[in-house]
Design a protein around this motif. Sequence first.
Motif, PDB file in Angstrom:
ATOM      1  N   GLN A 195       9.394  16.198   3.678  1.00  0.00           N
ATOM      2  CA  GLN A 195       8.954  15.504   5.120  1.00  0.00           C
ATOM      3  C   GLN A 195       8.877  14.210   4.878  1.00  0.00           C
ATOM      4  N   LEU A 196       8.959  13.643   3.639  1.00  0.00           N
ATOM      5  CA  LEU A 196       8.810  12.298   3.311  1.00  0.00           C
ATOM      6  C   LEU A 196       9.915  11.688   3.048  1.00  0.00           C
ATOM      7  N   HIS A 197       9.926  10.250   3.316  1.00  0.00           N
ATOM      8  CA  HIS A 197      11.071   9.326   2.977  1.00  0.00           C
ATOM      9  C   HIS A 197      10.626   8.489   2.313  1.00  0.00           C
ATOM     10  N   PHE A 198      10.836   8.376   0.711  1.00  0.00           N
ATOM     11  CA  PHE A 198      10.172   7.393  -0.096  1.00  0.00           C
ATOM     12  C   PHE A 198      10.880   6.048  -0.044  1.00  0.00           C
ATOM     13  N   GLN A 199      10.097   5.242  -0.055  1.00  0.00           N
ATOM     14  CA  GLN A 199      10.724   3.801  -0.047  1.00  0.00           C
ATOM     15  C   GLN A 199      10.731   2.944  -1.217  1.00  0.00           C
ATOM     16  N   PHE A 207       2.784  10.613  -9.123  1.00  0.00           N
ATOM     17  CA  PHE A 207       1.881  10.637 -10.444  1.00  0.00           C
ATOM     18  C   PHE A 207       1.031  11.842 -10.394  1.00  0.00           C
ATOM     19  N   LEU A 208       0.371  12.231  -9.277  1.00  0.00           N
ATOM     20  CA  LEU A 208      -0.057  13.445  -9.325  1.00  0.00           C
ATOM     21  C   LEU A 208       0.513  14.721  -9.459  1.00  0.00           C
ATOM     22  N   PHE A 209       1.808  14.653  -8.953  1.00  0.00           N
ATOM     23  CA  PHE A 209       2.737  15.734  -8.718  1.00  0.00           C
ATOM     24  C   PHE A 209       3.262  16.069 -10.350  1.00  0.00           C
ATOM     25  N   PHE A 210       3.348  14.979 -11.156  1.00  0.00           N
ATOM     26  CA  PHE A 210       3.699  15.228 -12.665  1.00  0.00           C
ATOM     27  C   PHE A 210       2.614  15.376 -13.451  1.00  0.00           C
ATOM     28  N   HIS A 211       1.352  15.456 -13.064  1.00  0.00           N
ATOM     29  CA  HIS A 211       0.027  15.665 -13.901  1.00  0.00           C
ATOM     30  C   HIS A 211      -0.139  17.019 -13.382  1.00  0.00           C
ATOM     31  N   ALA A 212       0.343  17.430 -12.354  1.00  0.00           N
ATOM     32  CA  ALA A 212      -0.491  18.831 -11.890  1.00  0.00           C
ATOM     33  C   ALA A 212      -0.100  19.901 -12.638  1.00  0.00           C
ATOM     34  N   ASP A 213      -0.949  21.181 -12.594  1.00  0.00           N
ATOM     35  CA  ASP A 213      -0.737  22.322 -13.368  1.00  0.00           C
ATOM     36  C   ASP A 213       0.747  22.989 -13.007  1.00  0.00           C
ATOM     37  N   LEU A 238       5.587   5.380 -14.217  1.00  0.00           N
ATOM     38  CA  LEU A 238       4.355   5.939 -13.255  1.00  0.00           C
ATOM     39  C   LEU A 238       3.621   6.794 -13.894  1.00  0.00           C
ATOM     40  N   SER A 239       4.002   7.746 -14.759  1.00  0.00           N
ATOM     41  CA  SER A 239       2.718   8.642 -15.406  1.00  0.00           C
ATOM     42  C   SER A 239       1.849   8.078 -16.501  1.00  0.00           C
ATOM     43  N   ARG A 253       0.852  -1.217   0.072  1.00  0.00           N
ATOM     44  CA  ARG A 253       0.066   0.278  -0.102  1.00  0.00           C
ATOM     45  C   ARG A 253       0.651   1.245   0.046  1.00  0.00           C
ATOM     46  N   ARG A 254       1.986   1.144   0.684  1.00  0.00           N
ATOM     47  CA  ARG A 254       2.725   2.494   0.922  1.00  0.00           C
ATOM     48  C   ARG A 254       3.239   2.639  -0.539  1.00  0.00           C
ATOM     49  N   SER A 255       3.883   1.560  -1.302  1.00  0.00           N
ATOM     50  CA  SER A 255       4.486   1.791  -2.612  1.00  0.00           C
ATOM     51  C   SER A 255       3.633   2.490  -3.387  1.00  0.00           C
ATOM     52  N   LYS A 256       2.340   1.894  -3.556  1.00  0.00           N
ATOM     53  CA  LYS A 256       1.386   2.284  -4.316  1.00  0.00           C
ATOM     54  C   LYS A 256       0.900   3.768  -4.268  1.00  0.00           C
ATOM     55  N   LEU A 257       0.811   4.018  -2.880  1.00  0.00           N
ATOM     56  CA  LEU A 257       0.537   5.550  -2.340  1.00  0.00           C
ATOM     57  C   LEU A 257       1.636   6.594  -2.953  1.00  0.00           C
ATOM     58  N   GLU A 258       3.080   6.134  -2.684  1.00  0.00           N
ATOM     59  CA  GLU A 258       4.102   6.918  -2.976  1.00  0.00           C
ATOM     60  C   GLU A 258       3.970   7.183  -4.541  1.00  0.00           C
ATOM     61  N   ARG A 259       3.882   6.234  -5.213  1.00  0.00           N
ATOM     62  CA  ARG A 259       4.014   6.221  -6.639  1.00  0.00           C
ATOM     63  C   ARG A 259       2.757   7.259  -7.064  1.00  0.00           C
TER      64      ARG A 259
END
Length: 600
Positions: free
Chosen positions: A477-481, A458-464, A519-520, A448-454
């Motif tokens: 604040q995050l440590h990506f796993q 994804f949202l970041f790279f699709h944002a305006d 990812l995108s 679940r964590r990996s999925k959420l991180e991805r």
Amino acid sequence: MSQVQQVKEATDIVHVIGERIQLNRSGSSLRGLCPFHSEKSPSFFVSEQFQRYKCFGCGETGDAFSFLEKYEGMTFSEALKHLADKAGVKLDSYKPSPEDDRHQRLLTILHFAKEYFHFVLTKHESGEAGRAYLKERGVTAESIRLFQLGYSLPSWDGLIAYLHKKKKFSLEDIRATGLTVTGKQGRDYDRFRHRLMFPLTNHRGQVVGFSGRLMDASAKEAKYINSPETELYHKSEMLFGFSELYQEIRKKKEVIVVEGEFDVISSAQAHVNNVVAIKGSALTNEHVQLIARAAQRVLFSLDMDDAGVNATKRAITLAKDKLDMRVIVIASGKDPDELARTSPKEWRDAVKASITVYEYLIQAALKQHTASTADGKREIIDELAPVLGGMSHAVEQDVYIKRLAAALEVREDLVRQDIERFKQGKQRGTINPKKTADSPTPVVKLSRRSKLERFLLFLFFHADQATLSPKVPQLQQLHFQFPGLQPLVNLLLAAKAPLNLQQVTKQLPSDLQQLLFELSADPEFVQTLDTLEGREDDEWQRTLTDVFQEQVRAEMKEINLELTKLDQQLELSPADEGRQAELLEKIVSLRNTLSAKTAA
Ligand SMILES: [Zn+2]
């Protein structure tokens, strides 16, 4: 800039792939049915931005070059040349690799061999034996030209002498084409002697091997000998007639599959010219992929015997999702060659009267077992339940269940029950549905964590572009796993403000580019994004919190583990006690962060 780079810049992958398979826009990428495995819903993605493709079903991925290599069977040099021509880039400094050079030499040798055999058959006096044989079989001059038929002389080294002494190819290269056999003393001989020669071409029309047919029926040798497997010739991909009759196949969107070269030739002469022969009797996944590029329907010409039934069952498992499949039954038992030669109209009528593979299997089962006895009915059901149970179209399935129930004179619901029973694997062990080797490899299940991180990235790279800047510090604040994500985020954090995604993407090392591209284009994410419609920022905040919470929970879990270990010790040293207090404090603080986040 290198010439490869130059061609790459001037090429649009969407164009290259779009020319070959149907692509539809989906979010920021384009998607279509994967050309490398069988599927019903499209999981093949092409990204304009990254100039890459990826299949989420079978995992195939790459750029315009690797697509052409895989799809068209081109070498890297060929793909480069093809794309350079299209883009109008003149290649002058590019040197093909030694492997590509050799590949080209082998193709040239095979081409010369074809010319040689063809010349002997059509022009040379010693080709008379071949000409007489073809005349007797009713093969026209037009067919001889179209299929570039030839004749190999009854000599031990006629071809070798021509290729080695006259054309100056090395014996090593000639051997690699499979045209020769090396004897015990190390001497090379012509593999094909005194045979009618059929050039075997790949889908691009390049000769990659040969099939040689014995002309003397009383001789004790094998009727057909074929090129052995070589780096160019792969039996499992071979469809005789495919490149020669491609236009016709494409026009009709339909292809007839027969067994032998003469079946193809005679059928074409009878004006049924959308026909191919498979080498050997088994349809392969490679054949299906190739056929599906040009046609939607495939017709097999088969007898109602065990071989025909087994071939059909295999074809169904391979191609039911990709091709509409039918069977041409020749009542007289003749092969297509004989029928097309002796009564062309009958052959054309048989093609028109083709039946579906399911109808064919029902008819064959009814013929092989006695439908009037209880045993016979059971045998028929056992044979057909797996086939009918595997049908994906419910209405179509219903038609055949009714048809079968009527033929067996039993109630329809009983047939349905038996099919259901089979599906649940309660059958008495004889029928064992096996996973076919061609099913795509299952995608690894992510935590679940990996999925959420991805998803967050994804949202970041699709944002305006405008909403990006406030998002960047939130990532801190995050440590990506998930492997690769943290280095990616570090680069984003280090980039100059205001963040320019295009620029960052371009400068990423290739492994991170690939990661970001996958990812995108993730189909699940793309689908979710489509439903957001203006709520993208809410989704961002929620996912951010989710990732953070997952991270905190993971930390707490680790601390708890260490605490448990300390608890299990009989005696605690002062240092242990200090550590224990430290951990307890940490856990309290983490718990507080967690509830604060949840409340916010
Ligand atoms: Zn695929």
